[in-house]
Design a protein around this motif. Sequence first.
Motif, PDB file in Angstrom:
ATOM      1  N   PRO A   2       0.825  -1.209   0.000  1.00 30.84           N
ATOM      2  CA  PRO A   2       0.000   0.000   0.000  1.00 30.84           C
ATOM      3  C   PRO A   2       0.861   1.260   0.000  1.00 30.84           C
ATOM      4  O   PRO A   2       1.953   1.284   0.571  1.00 30.84           O
ATOM      5  N   GLU A   3       0.341   2.293  -0.640  1.00 34.57           N
ATOM      6  CA  GLU A   3       1.022   3.582  -0.664  1.00 34.57           C
ATOM      7  C   GLU A   3       0.008   4.670  -0.344  1.00 34.57           C
ATOM      8  O   GLU A   3      -1.092   4.679  -0.904  1.00 34.57           O
ATOM      9  N   LEU A   4       0.397   5.560   0.570  1.00 40.11           N
ATOM     10  CA  LEU A   4      -0.412   6.727   0.905  1.00 40.11           C
ATOM     11  C   LEU A   4       0.369   7.961   0.494  1.00 40.11           C
ATOM     12  O   LEU A   4       1.564   8.057   0.768  1.00 40.11           O
ATOM     13  N   VAL A   5      -0.297   8.910  -0.158  1.00 47.11           N
ATOM     14  CA  VAL A   5       0.334  10.164  -0.548  1.00 47.11           C
ATOM     15  C   VAL A   5      -0.604  11.292  -0.151  1.00 47.11           C
ATOM     16  O   VAL A   5      -1.764  11.325  -0.582  1.00 47.11           O
ATOM     17  N   GLU A   6      -0.108  12.213   0.672  1.00 44.94           N
ATOM     18  CA  GLU A   6      -0.887  13.366   1.110  1.00 44.94           C
ATOM     19  C   GLU A   6      -0.008  14.614   1.008  1.00 44.94           C
ATOM     20  O   GLU A   6       1.213  14.528   1.160  1.00 44.94           O
ATOM     21  N   THR A   7      -0.634  15.761   0.762  1.00 47.16           N
ATOM     22  CA  THR A   7       0.107  17.012   0.643  1.00 47.16           C
ATOM     23  C   THR A   7      -0.542  18.109   1.479  1.00 47.16           C
ATOM     24  O   THR A   7      -1.725  18.025   1.818  1.00 47.16           O
ATOM     25  N   VAL A   8       0.274  19.126   1.783  1.00 48.05           N
ATOM     26  CA  VAL A   8      -0.232  20.311   2.451  1.00 48.05           C
ATOM     27  C   VAL A   8       0.561  21.512   1.945  1.00 48.05           C
ATOM     28  O   VAL A   8       1.769  21.414   1.718  1.00 48.05           O
TER      29      VAL A   8
END
Length: 152
Positions: A2-8
């Motif tokens: 699994p891969e999670l990608v989040e930005t801010v």
Amino acid sequence: MPELVETVDVAAPPERVWAALTDWTRQGEWMLLTDVEVVGATTQGVGARLAARTGLPWRRGRHVGVLDTMVVTEWDPPRRVVVQHTGRVVRGPGIFVVTPRGTAATLEWTERLYLPLGLLGRAGWPLVRPFVVVGIRRSLRRFAAFAAAHPG
């Protein structure tokens, strides 16, 4: 895997975002339910070792829960840092990329997870994933405020 990608988006220049991001011992000020310590003499750069404990608050700012050991495997200030999670539960690379946006920056946080417990871990991931995503998103919002106020 699994891969999670989040930005801010962060209202601070990339150098300040980098300084806040790699201020390892203060990570608990923005990362939910976590405290971090540097293990060993190397505090910055490839080879730095970290130990994070994520879980319920216990006492004196410490948490009781999952121990997440890490080693920095890539270091490209003020753009990219990769930590390899080496714990029993949390394993795989965590990748942080700082991208300039004029006088501000965007932080992208990627986690590539090697799930524990084999088939049970893979079966349980869809149940756990929404909580992990919410925690990362909330932490990133807190990070944006932390980085904007960080002395750099």
